[in-house]
Design a protein around this motif. Sequence first.
Motif, PDB file in Angstrom:
ATOM      1  N   ARG A 185      -1.708   5.574   1.797  1.00 41.88           N
ATOM      2  CA  ARG A 185      -0.943   6.629   1.111  1.00 41.88           C
ATOM      3  C   ARG A 185       0.124   7.098   2.079  1.00 41.88           C
ATOM      4  O   ARG A 185      -0.163   7.851   3.003  1.00 41.88           O
ATOM      5  N   LEU A 186       1.345   6.657   1.868  1.00 48.08           N
ATOM      6  CA  LEU A 186       2.437   7.065   2.757  1.00 48.08           C
ATOM      7  C   LEU A 186       2.853   8.490   2.397  1.00 48.08           C
ATOM      8  O   LEU A 186       3.217   8.764   1.261  1.00 48.08           O
ATOM      9  N   THR A 212       6.495  10.953   6.713  1.00 49.45           N
ATOM     10  CA  THR A 212       6.326   9.702   7.447  1.00 49.45           C
ATOM     11  C   THR A 212       7.254   8.631   6.880  1.00 49.45           C
ATOM     12  O   THR A 212       7.929   7.917   7.622  1.00 49.45           O
ATOM     13  N   LEU A 213       7.288   8.555   5.546  1.00 51.22           N
ATOM     14  CA  LEU A 213       8.130   7.571   4.875  1.00 51.22           C
ATOM     15  C   LEU A 213       9.603   7.795   5.229  1.00 51.22           C
ATOM     16  O   LEU A 213      10.327   6.851   5.566  1.00 51.22           O
ATOM     17  N   TYR A 214      10.031   9.048   5.194  1.00 46.53           N
ATOM     18  CA  TYR A 214      11.437   9.357   5.497  1.00 46.53           C
ATOM     19  C   TYR A 214      11.791   8.942   6.928  1.00 46.53           C
ATOM     20  O   TYR A 214      12.825   8.332   7.166  1.00 46.53           O
ATOM     21  N   SER A 222       1.542  10.922   7.315  1.00 41.29           N
ATOM     22  CA  SER A 222       0.334  10.113   7.232  1.00 41.29           C
ATOM     23  C   SER A 222       0.133   9.283   8.496  1.00 41.29           C
ATOM     24  O   SER A 222      -0.838   8.562   8.609  1.00 41.29           O
ATOM     25  N   ASP A 223       1.043   9.385   9.468  1.00 42.20           N
ATOM     26  CA  ASP A 223       0.865   8.618  10.707  1.00 42.20           C
ATOM     27  C   ASP A 223       0.752   9.550  11.909  1.00 42.20           C
ATOM     28  O   ASP A 223       1.257  10.679  11.888  1.00 42.20           O
ATOM     29  N   GLU A 267      -3.327   3.418  15.134  1.00 46.04           N
ATOM     30  CA  GLU A 267      -1.974   3.813  14.748  1.00 46.04           C
ATOM     31  C   GLU A 267      -1.971   5.165  14.085  1.00 46.04           C
ATOM     32  O   GLU A 267      -2.781   5.392  13.186  1.00 46.04           O
ATOM     33  N   LEU A 278       4.222  -4.200  13.740  1.00 42.34           N
ATOM     34  CA  LEU A 278       4.879  -3.197  12.885  1.00 42.34           C
ATOM     35  C   LEU A 278       3.845  -2.126  12.536  1.00 42.34           C
ATOM     36  O   LEU A 278       2.655  -2.402  12.481  1.00 42.34           O
ATOM     37  N   THR A 279       4.312  -0.924  12.295  1.00 48.78           N
ATOM     38  CA  THR A 279       3.364   0.095  11.829  1.00 48.78           C
ATOM     39  C   THR A 279       3.021  -0.246  10.382  1.00 48.78           C
ATOM     40  O   THR A 279       3.759  -0.967   9.703  1.00 48.78           O
ATOM     41  N   GLU A 280       1.893   0.281   9.935  1.00 51.67           N
ATOM     42  CA  GLU A 280       1.465   0.033   8.567  1.00 51.67           C
ATOM     43  C   GLU A 280       2.530   0.518   7.589  1.00 51.67           C
ATOM     44  O   GLU A 280       2.831  -0.138   6.600  1.00 51.67           O
ATOM     45  N   SER A 286       4.126  10.910  13.856  1.00 48.57           N
ATOM     46  CA  SER A 286       4.842  12.034  13.252  1.00 48.57           C
ATOM     47  C   SER A 286       4.065  13.326  13.415  1.00 48.57           C
ATOM     48  O   SER A 286       4.655  14.393  13.614  1.00 48.57           O
ATOM     49  N   LEU A 323      11.996   5.142   7.080  1.00 40.27           N
ATOM     50  CA  LEU A 323      13.204   4.642   6.399  1.00 40.27           C
ATOM     51  C   LEU A 323      14.439   4.870   7.270  1.00 40.27           C
ATOM     52  O   LEU A 323      15.291   3.982   7.397  1.00 40.27           O
ATOM     53  N   PHE A 343      15.244  14.226  -0.092  1.00 42.07           N
ATOM     54  CA  PHE A 343      14.327  13.089  -0.190  1.00 42.07           C
ATOM     55  C   PHE A 343      12.939  13.557  -0.651  1.00 42.07           C
ATOM     56  O   PHE A 343      12.324  12.954  -1.522  1.00 42.07           O
TER      57      PHE A 343
END
Lengths: 106, 198
Positions: free
Chosen positions: A41-42, A46-48, B102-103, B198, A8-10, B106, A51, B71
Amino acid sequence: MGYENGALTEAVYYILLSLLEPLHGYGIMQNAERLSGGRVRLAAGTLYGALTALLERGWICAAQGEASLRKKEYVITEQGRQALREELARLRELVRSGETVMEGRI
Amino acid sequence: MRHVVYKCFTIGAYEKEEKWLNEMSARGLHLIAASAIRYEFEEGVRGEYVYRLELLEYLPSHPESAAYLRFLEETGVEQVASYLRWVYLRRKAGEGEFEIYSDLDSKIAHCKRVVAIATGVSVLLCITIATQLIAAVLQYPELIGGPVKAGKMLLPYLFSVTIPALAVLAATLVFVQVIIIPVRRASKRLAAQKKIME
């Protein structure tokens, strides 16, 4: 159902951990940072993305309830829990391998 | 007090643009509106905001973009302006470091969206160049060794129409490809990094 043994990604890992309780986006960011001692720190974009992918995959779903009306909340599904268990087993194996090999060498 | 500044950034220089907006913010000038080359700033507390630019997948009015921007808003990110698919975002500096991604995946995807615009424009330019050439050959078959059409002067046409048009188109094509070089480089660097982490 197998999960292709993929890592899984972090971001996904910390999202799933955070969503054992219903939580909104900002809450996930804070939780990941707290759990990782400030390291993870997301960022919101990236978080969106993560999700959205997790919702499509069925590992998380939108949480029902009053709080969710103001800020959208998410919660982990059984499939998500299963993925988390498998990831934890994989991570344990990684640590075991590392410790076995590195023992006394550095 | 409001200040209007006119400044031109090319599509390959969005990081420079971002840097400039943050320097302005550090001086107490906060962006509140932007369109193409016109930037409007409002005076405020020095360094109050961190600005970021993002090229969305769809126009800001598209439902997918609207959901995304909502969001962002929930995480304290405010959209101050948009221009075509670009959005100008800011967050209070006090809330900590502000990045959109942060990745690596993306970040690479974002670079690719920017490069795709330059590629799209380049393809259009190539089609126009080809059309010009075909038009010239149809008018003057002798260009490719065909028979000379009676009563038509080739040289004046070439020098007054075809060559200037081709020169302008080719120069634009080169310009578009050159301004996108920094983004291509960033994309490659990130992809190389992606091979080991990653």
